[in-house]
Design an enzyme around this catalytic site. Structure first.
Site, mmCIF file in Angstrom:
data_model
loop_
_atom_site.group_PDB
_atom_site.id
_atom_site.type_symbol
_atom_site.label_atom_id
_atom_site.label_comp_id
_atom_site.label_asym_id
_atom_site.label_seq_id
_atom_site.Cartn_x
_atom_site.Cartn_y
_atom_site.Cartn_z
ATOM 1 N N ALA A 150 0.861 -1.176 0.000
ATOM 2 C CA ALA A 150 0.000 0.000 0.000
ATOM 3 C C ALA A 150 0.899 1.229 0.000
ATOM 4 C CB ALA A 150 -0.880 -0.008 1.234
ATOM 5 N N GLY B 276 0.569 -5.241 0.569
ATOM 6 C CA GLY B 276 -0.537 -5.347 -0.384
ATOM 7 C C GLY B 276 -0.121 -5.973 -1.707
ATOM 8 N N GLU C 154 -0.264 -9.587 -1.130
ATOM 9 C CA GLU C 154 -1.686 -9.936 -0.979
ATOM 10 C C GLU C 154 -2.387 -9.975 -2.336
ATOM 11 O OE1 GLU C 154 -1.889 -6.848 2.087
ATOM 12 O OE2 GLU C 154 -2.855 -8.322 3.375
ATOM 13 N N GLU D 52 4.231 -5.370 7.207
ATOM 14 C CA GLU D 52 3.389 -4.393 7.916
ATOM 15 C C GLU D 52 3.760 -4.257 9.388
ATOM 16 O OE1 GLU D 52 2.317 -6.582 5.722
ATOM 17 O OE2 GLU D 52 0.768 -5.706 4.443
HETATM 18 N N1 CO8 Z 1 4.551 3.353 -0.544
HETATM 19 C C1 CO8 Z 1 4.963 4.519 -1.063
HETATM 20 N N2 CO8 Z 1 6.166 4.708 -1.638
HETATM 21 C C2 CO8 Z 1 6.985 3.656 -1.689
HETATM 22 C C3 CO8 Z 1 6.638 2.391 -1.175
HETATM 23 C C4 CO8 Z 1 5.343 2.252 -0.581
HETATM 24 N N3 CO8 Z 1 4.892 1.101 -0.100
HETATM 25 N N4 CO8 Z 1 7.683 1.549 -1.342
HETATM 26 C C5 CO8 Z 1 8.655 2.253 -1.960
HETATM 27 N N5 CO8 Z 1 8.227 3.532 -2.161
HETATM 28 C C6 CO8 Z 1 8.973 4.617 -2.803
HETATM 29 C C7 CO8 Z 1 10.092 5.119 -1.893
HETATM 30 O O1 CO8 Z 1 9.586 6.044 -0.968
HETATM 31 C C8 CO8 Z 1 11.021 5.736 -2.911
HETATM 32 O O2 CO8 Z 1 10.492 6.980 -3.286
HETATM 33 P P1 CO8 Z 1 11.500 8.253 -3.480
HETATM 34 O O3 CO8 Z 1 12.420 7.844 -4.595
HETATM 35 O O4 CO8 Z 1 10.569 9.359 -3.835
HETATM 36 O O5 CO8 Z 1 12.201 8.411 -2.185
HETATM 37 C C9 CO8 Z 1 10.899 4.814 -4.116
HETATM 38 O O6 CO8 Z 1 9.653 4.117 -3.943
HETATM 39 C C10 CO8 Z 1 12.014 3.784 -4.187
HETATM 40 O O7 CO8 Z 1 12.050 3.097 -2.948
HETATM 41 P P2 CO8 Z 1 13.393 2.963 -2.070
HETATM 42 O O8 CO8 Z 1 14.297 4.138 -2.314
HETATM 43 O O9 CO8 Z 1 12.978 2.702 -0.658
HETATM 44 O O10 CO8 Z 1 14.034 1.676 -2.729
HETATM 45 P P3 CO8 Z 1 14.986 0.614 -2.019
HETATM 46 O O11 CO8 Z 1 15.495 -0.265 -3.105
HETATM 47 O O12 CO8 Z 1 15.973 1.255 -1.132
HETATM 48 O O13 CO8 Z 1 13.999 -0.262 -1.087
HETATM 49 C C11 CO8 Z 1 11.999 -1.463 -0.583
HETATM 50 C C12 CO8 Z 1 12.963 -0.993 -1.677
HETATM 51 C C13 CO8 Z 1 12.706 -2.476 0.326
HETATM 52 C C14 CO8 Z 1 10.810 -2.139 -1.275
HETATM 53 C C15 CO8 Z 1 11.546 -0.269 0.256
HETATM 54 O O14 CO8 Z 1 11.082 0.744 -0.634
HETATM 55 C C16 CO8 Z 1 10.447 -0.567 1.207
HETATM 56 O O15 CO8 Z 1 10.677 -1.139 2.268
HETATM 57 N N6 CO8 Z 1 9.183 -0.162 0.894
HETATM 58 C C17 CO8 Z 1 8.048 -0.311 1.745
HETATM 59 C C18 CO8 Z 1 7.576 -1.759 1.804
HETATM 60 C C19 CO8 Z 1 6.429 -1.913 2.792
HETATM 61 O O16 CO8 Z 1 6.549 -1.706 3.971
HETATM 62 N N7 CO8 Z 1 5.241 -2.343 2.254
HETATM 63 C C20 CO8 Z 1 4.073 -2.575 3.034
HETATM 64 C C21 CO8 Z 1 3.210 -1.356 2.996
HETATM 65 S S1 CO8 Z 1 1.825 -1.488 4.076
HETATM 66 C C22 CO8 Z 1 0.735 -2.459 3.244
HETATM 67 O O17 CO8 Z 1 0.942 -2.890 2.135
HETATM 68 C C23 CO8 Z 1 -0.499 -2.732 3.973
HETATM 69 C C24 CO8 Z 1 -1.606 -3.278 3.063
HETATM 70 C C25 CO8 Z 1 -2.919 -3.244 3.805
HETATM 71 C C26 CO8 Z 1 -3.338 -1.845 4.061
HETATM 72 C C27 CO8 Z 1 -4.568 -1.743 4.806
HETATM 73 C C28 CO8 Z 1 -4.971 -0.284 4.861
HETATM 74 C C29 CO8 Z 1 -5.481 0.308 6.063
#
Ligand code: CO8
Length: 262
Positions: A66, A111, A114, A134
């Site tokens: 998400a 997500g 999922e 999460e």
């Molecule tokens: N949301 C928004 N932006 C994101 C996300 C995300 N989930 N993941 C990556 N990005 C963005 C980064 O902020 C970055 O943006 P910018 O260049 O503007 O800074 C760009 O994508 C590239 O990401 P990274 O620089 O972080 O790239 P890395 O190679 O260093 O890392 C990762 C890659 C490991 C994937 C890292 O980006 C990461 O950990 N991302 C988040 C993963 C995460 O925690 N996902 C779970 C999210 S919560 C969820 O899915 C819940 C679902 C149910 C929701 C229910 C709702 C109430």
């Protein structure tokens, strides 16, 4: 509806939806979920579409979860509305009347995992990584991960993934039974399309009936599941495809399924 966050293509009866926010690693925001849901409805209404393939834009991610930027602004009520929207879209994906294949080309987190879990099966590139991280954000999976993951890989492996938020690389995901096949990154879409074409060449009624029988039985006891199978089998026997398939066998030729829903 115009699509700005997904790409939607249909070629020779195979639909492809590509999550297309590569700068945010294809993270799922409200707008993307609305578009995705709309595309799924179109697919269900189009009898010519036989299989759906889902993938992500760019080389890095299928879907990194998400959109945390959006998520961080939510209060409890907005979170509930967003979770319901995601669950509804992902529920539509699982209930699609045709098979859906996830071609996971990088991170499938939160997500994103999922979304892949709601497909009928998953092909992954060698660089794919799965996870439900999460817990690291102080939340839990909200798009069905606590329910679909244990059903697929068993409760213990699922709980380990959910409680630790650990990243699971493709080979380990295959060991878990989460992934059917691992492909070189540049072969992933070809392999997914090859399987999609194989399925698309089968009888339309029987493929749909097989999906309904498997899915319908999964959440039922064996006896109810067997009843579901009997009904689906009987439905197939009334189809032009069953007539063609059995006749072709007896005439020692390849079946030529016409792709009718009759
Ligand atoms: N949301 C928004 N932006 C994101 C996300 C995300 N989930 N993941 C990556 N990005 C963005 C980064 O902020 C970055 O943006 P910018 O260049 O503007 O800074 C760009 O994508 C590239 O990401 P990274 O620089 O972080 O790239 P890395 O190679 O260093 O890392 C990762 C890659 C490991 C994937 C890292 O980006 C990461 O950990 N991302 C988040 C993963 C995460 O925690 N996902 C779970 C999210 S919560 C969820 O899915 C819940 C679902 C149910 C929701 C229910 C709702 C109430």
């Amino acid at each position: 509806m115009a699509y700005e966050n997904i790409l939607f293509e249909i070629t020779e009866g195979i639909a492809t939806i590509t999550f297309n926010r590569p700068k945010a690693l294809n993270a799922l925001n409200n707008a993307l979920l609305d578009e995705f849901s709309d595309a799924l409805e179109k697919i269900n209404q189009d009898e010519e579409i036989r299989v759906l393939v889902l993938t992500g834009s760019g080389e890095k991610a299928f879907v990194a979860g998400a959109d945390i930027t959006e998520l961080a602004t939510f209060g409890p009520l907005q979170a509930k509305v967003f979770a319901k929207k995601g669950q509804s879209a992902i529920g539509k994906l699982q209930a699609l009347n045709i098979p859906a294949i996830a071609a996971v080309n990088g991170f499938a987190l939160g997500g994103g995992s999922e979304m892949a879990l709601a497909c009928d099966f998953i092909y992954a590139s060698e660089n794919a990584t799965f996870g439900l991280p999460e817990i690291n954000l102080g939340i839990i999976p909200g798009f069905g991960g606590t329910q679909r993951l244990p059903r697929l890989i068993g409760p213990n492996l699922a709980k380990e993934m959910i409680f630790t938020g650990k990243m699971v690389p493709a080979p380990e995901a295959k060991e878990y039974g989460l992934v059917n096949k691992i492909c070189a990154p540049d072969q992933l879409m070809d392999e997914a399309m090859k399987t999609a074409k194989t399925i698309a060449a089968k009888g339309k009624v029987s493929v749909r009936a097989a999906k309904q029988a498997v899915n319908g039985g999964l959440n039922a006891d064996l006896s109810t599941g067997l009843d579901i199978e009997c009904d689906a089998f009987a439905l197939c026997m009334a189809s032009e495809d069953a007539k063609e398939g059995t006749t072709a066998f007896l005439e020692k030729r390849k079946a030529d399924f016409k792709g009718n829903l009759k």
